[in-house]
Each structure stands twice: as structure tokens, then as C-alpha cells.
Write a protein that holds these residues in place. Sequence first.
Motif, PDB file in Angstrom:
ATOM      1  N   LEU A 242       0.812  -1.213   0.000  1.00 56.12           N
ATOM      2  CA  LEU A 242       0.000   0.000   0.000  1.00 56.12           C
ATOM      3  C   LEU A 242       0.850   1.269   0.000  1.00 56.12           C
ATOM      4  CD1 LEU A 242      -2.839   1.143   0.029  1.00 56.12           C
ATOM      5  CD2 LEU A 242      -2.821   0.974   2.513  1.00 56.12           C
ATOM      6  N   GLU A 243       1.927   1.277   0.756  1.00 54.24           N
ATOM      7  CA  GLU A 243       2.772   2.472   0.830  1.00 54.24           C
ATOM      8  C   GLU A 243       3.348   2.835  -0.542  1.00 54.24           C
ATOM      9  OE1 GLU A 243       6.913   3.827   2.941  1.00 54.24           O
ATOM     10  OE2 GLU A 243       5.578   2.528   4.095  1.00 54.24           O
ATOM     11  N   ALA A 244       3.806   1.856  -1.284  1.00 57.45           N
ATOM     12  CA  ALA A 244       4.346   2.102  -2.628  1.00 57.45           C
ATOM     13  C   ALA A 244       3.249   2.626  -3.555  1.00 57.45           C
ATOM     14  CB  ALA A 244       4.955   0.832  -3.199  1.00 57.45           C
ATOM     15  N   ALA A 245       2.063   2.043  -3.474  1.00 58.20           N
ATOM     16  CA  ALA A 245       0.947   2.482  -4.307  1.00 58.20           C
ATOM     17  C   ALA A 245       0.571   3.928  -3.983  1.00 58.20           C
ATOM     18  CB  ALA A 245      -0.252   1.566  -4.115  1.00 58.20           C
ATOM     19  N   GLU A 246       0.570   4.278  -2.711  1.00 56.41           N
ATOM     20  CA  GLU A 246       0.234   5.644  -2.313  1.00 56.41           C
ATOM     21  C   GLU A 246       1.281   6.640  -2.797  1.00 56.41           C
ATOM     22  OE1 GLU A 246      -0.393   5.282   1.896  1.00 56.41           O
ATOM     23  OE2 GLU A 246      -2.473   4.636   1.619  1.00 56.41           O
ATOM     24  N   GLU A 247       2.546   6.232  -2.803  1.00 62.44           N
ATOM     25  CA  GLU A 247       3.610   7.097  -3.297  1.00 62.44           C
ATOM     26  C   GLU A 247       3.434   7.362  -4.797  1.00 62.44           C
ATOM     27  OE1 GLU A 247       8.486   7.422  -3.372  1.00 62.44           O
ATOM     28  OE2 GLU A 247       7.553   5.596  -2.628  1.00 62.44           O
ATOM     29  N   ILE A 248       3.097   6.329  -5.536  1.00 58.33           N
ATOM     30  CA  ILE A 248       2.885   6.485  -6.980  1.00 58.33           C
ATOM     31  C   ILE A 248       1.670   7.369  -7.237  1.00 58.33           C
ATOM     32  CG2 ILE A 248       2.357   5.303  -9.147  1.00 58.33           C
ATOM     33  CD1 ILE A 248       3.823   2.832  -7.865  1.00 58.33           C
ATOM     34  N   LYS A 249       0.587   7.134  -6.493  1.00 57.46           N
ATOM     35  CA  LYS A 249      -0.627   7.954  -6.658  1.00 57.46           C
ATOM     36  C   LYS A 249      -0.338   9.422  -6.348  1.00 57.46           C
ATOM     37  CE  LYS A 249      -4.146   4.472  -5.725  1.00 57.46           C
ATOM     38  NZ  LYS A 249      -5.201   4.031  -4.780  1.00 57.46           N
ATOM     39  N   ALA A 250       0.426   9.685  -5.283  1.00 60.62           N
ATOM     40  CA  ALA A 250       0.749  11.065  -4.908  1.00 60.62           C
ATOM     41  C   ALA A 250       1.568  11.732  -6.009  1.00 60.62           C
ATOM     42  CB  ALA A 250       1.509  11.083  -3.586  1.00 60.62           C
ATOM     43  N   THR A 251       2.511  11.014  -6.577  1.00 63.28           N
ATOM     44  CA  THR A 251       3.320  11.566  -7.673  1.00 63.28           C
ATOM     45  C   THR A 251       2.450  11.831  -8.889  1.00 63.28           C
ATOM     46  OG1 THR A 251       5.262  10.380  -6.869  1.00 63.28           O
ATOM     47  CG2 THR A 251       5.341  11.179  -9.150  1.00 63.28           C
ATOM     48  N   MET A 252       1.531  10.912  -9.173  1.00 63.00           N
ATOM     49  CA  MET A 252       0.618  11.075 -10.301  1.00 63.00           C
ATOM     50  C   MET A 252      -0.242  12.334 -10.098  1.00 63.00           C
ATOM     51  SD  MET A 252      -2.253   8.393 -11.656  1.00 63.00           S
ATOM     52  CE  MET A 252      -3.352   8.699 -10.278  1.00 63.00           C
ATOM     53  N   GLU A 253      -0.748  12.545  -8.897  1.00 63.54           N
ATOM     54  CA  GLU A 253      -1.573  13.716  -8.609  1.00 63.54           C
ATOM     55  C   GLU A 253      -0.756  15.007  -8.706  1.00 63.54           C
ATOM     56  OE1 GLU A 253      -3.167  12.595  -4.816  1.00 63.54           O
ATOM     57  OE2 GLU A 253      -4.600  11.192  -5.723  1.00 63.54           O
ATOM     58  N   ARG A 254       0.498  14.988  -8.224  1.00 67.55           N
ATOM     59  CA  ARG A 254       1.371  16.157  -8.343  1.00 67.55           C
ATOM     60  C   ARG A 254       1.648  16.477  -9.803  1.00 67.55           C
ATOM     61  NH1 ARG A 254       5.963  14.055  -5.598  1.00 67.55           N
ATOM     62  NH2 ARG A 254       7.193  15.430  -6.903  1.00 67.55           N
ATOM     63  N   LEU A 255       1.904  15.453 -10.587  1.00 70.90           N
ATOM     64  CA  LEU A 255       2.178  15.642 -12.016  1.00 70.90           C
ATOM     65  C   LEU A 255       0.946  16.198 -12.728  1.00 70.90           C
ATOM     66  CD1 LEU A 255       4.209  15.330 -14.296  1.00 70.90           C
ATOM     67  CD2 LEU A 255       3.484  12.952 -14.529  1.00 70.90           C
ATOM     68  N   GLN A 256      -0.215  15.672 -12.386  1.00 69.19           N
ATOM     69  CA  GLN A 256      -1.453  16.149 -12.994  1.00 69.19           C
ATOM     70  C   GLN A 256      -1.695  17.612 -12.630  1.00 69.19           C
ATOM     71  OE1 GLN A 256      -4.980  13.904 -11.902  1.00 69.19           O
ATOM     72  NE2 GLN A 256      -5.710  14.083 -13.990  1.00 69.19           N
ATOM     73  N   ALA A 257      -1.468  17.966 -11.370  1.00 69.16           N
ATOM     74  CA  ALA A 257      -1.632  19.352 -10.926  1.00 69.16           C
ATOM     75  C   ALA A 257      -0.617  20.268 -11.618  1.00 69.16           C
ATOM     76  CB  ALA A 257      -1.480  19.443  -9.412  1.00 69.16           C
ATOM     77  N   PHE A 258       0.611  19.789 -11.743  1.00 73.65           N
ATOM     78  CA  PHE A 258       1.657  20.555 -12.419  1.00 73.65           C
ATOM     79  C   PHE A 258       1.263  20.827 -13.864  1.00 73.65           C
ATOM     80  CE2 PHE A 258       5.541  20.842 -14.931  1.00 73.65           C
ATOM     81  CZ  PHE A 258       6.229  21.835 -14.246  1.00 73.65           C
ATOM     82  N   ARG A 259       0.765  19.799 -14.538  1.00 66.76           N
ATOM     83  CA  ARG A 259       0.386  19.949 -15.948  1.00 66.76           C
ATOM     84  C   ARG A 259      -0.804  20.890 -16.122  1.00 66.76           C
ATOM     85  NH1 ARG A 259       0.931  13.811 -18.401  1.00 66.76           N
ATOM     86  NH2 ARG A 259       3.206  13.788 -18.469  1.00 66.76           N
ATOM     87  N   SER A 260      -1.690  20.923 -15.129  1.00 64.70           N
ATOM     88  CA  SER A 260      -2.880  21.779 -15.254  1.00 64.70           C
ATOM     89  C   SER A 260      -2.578  23.216 -14.828  1.00 64.70           C
ATOM     90  CB  SER A 260      -4.043  21.208 -14.452  1.00 64.70           C
ATOM     91  OG  SER A 260      -3.777  21.311 -13.064  1.00 64.70           O
ATOM     92  N   GLY A 261      -1.363  23.452 -14.338  1.00 68.52           N
ATOM     93  CA  GLY A 261      -0.981  24.807 -13.981  1.00 68.52           C
ATOM     94  C   GLY A 261      -1.212  25.172 -12.534  1.00 68.52           C
ATOM     95  N   SER A 262      -1.678  24.239 -11.718  1.00 63.88           N
ATOM     96  CA  SER A 262      -1.926  24.540 -10.289  1.00 63.88           C
ATOM     97  C   SER A 262      -0.790  24.004  -9.431  1.00 63.88           C
ATOM     98  CB  SER A 262      -3.270  23.986  -9.846  1.00 63.88           C
ATOM     99  OG  SER A 262      -3.377  22.619 -10.174  1.00 63.88           O
ATOM    100  N   LYS A 263       0.419  24.328  -9.828  1.00 58.64           N
ATOM    101  CA  LYS A 263       1.642  23.875  -9.172  1.00 58.64           C
ATOM    102  C   LYS A 263       1.576  24.196  -7.716  1.00 58.64           C
ATOM    103  CE  LYS A 263       3.800  25.213 -13.401  1.00 58.64           C
ATOM    104  NZ  LYS A 263       4.549  26.183 -14.077  1.00 58.64           N
TER     105      LYS A 263
END
Length: 88
Positions: A67-88
Motif C-alpha cells: 500500500l505504501e508504494a501504491a500511495e507514493e505512486i498515486k501522490a506523484t501522479m496527482e502532483r504531475l497532474q496538478a503541475f500539468r494543469s498549472g496549479s503547481k
Amino acid sequence: MTYSRDTKAISELTGQSVSTWSEEWRIETEARALLKMSKEQRDAFFNGRKDADGRTVDRGVIGIRGLEAAEEIKATMERLQAFRSGSK
């Protein structure tokens, strides 16, 4: 003869050079791949899949890495998505 490979890349999240052999790079590229998937594909990636008889076909990231590894990947995915949408 000596061969040279460039093992550095620019992180989309930080803009910094990172080793393509690093854990940081692996997680970022995994997050990029996940953003290209549908919600159903992401669910299968994280939670695994069962066949029509209910047998496990694929254990998914949670079943394999935890679960910890999955949560780390999800958090990175959400950060990347936010970065791409301009809400850095």
C-alpha cells in the motif's frame, strides 16, 4: 570501443536533471504512464484483476509492492497532474 549512454533526464516535476536509474525517475515515469490510462486501467494497475471465475489474474501494485508504494505512486501522479494543469 567504448559506448556511452546518457543516463540523465529532466524531471517534469522539478525541472532538474535526474538519473534515469533512480527511484525518483522510475516513479515519475510510472506516474506519466498512469495518467495516460483510463480509470479502469488504473484501478487494475493498483488493485489487480480477477478472471470471470473470480481467480486472481494480476495482483496489482498493492498486492505486489504494498500500500505504501501504491500511495507514493498515486501522490506523484496527482502532483504531475496538478503541475500539468498549472496549479503547481
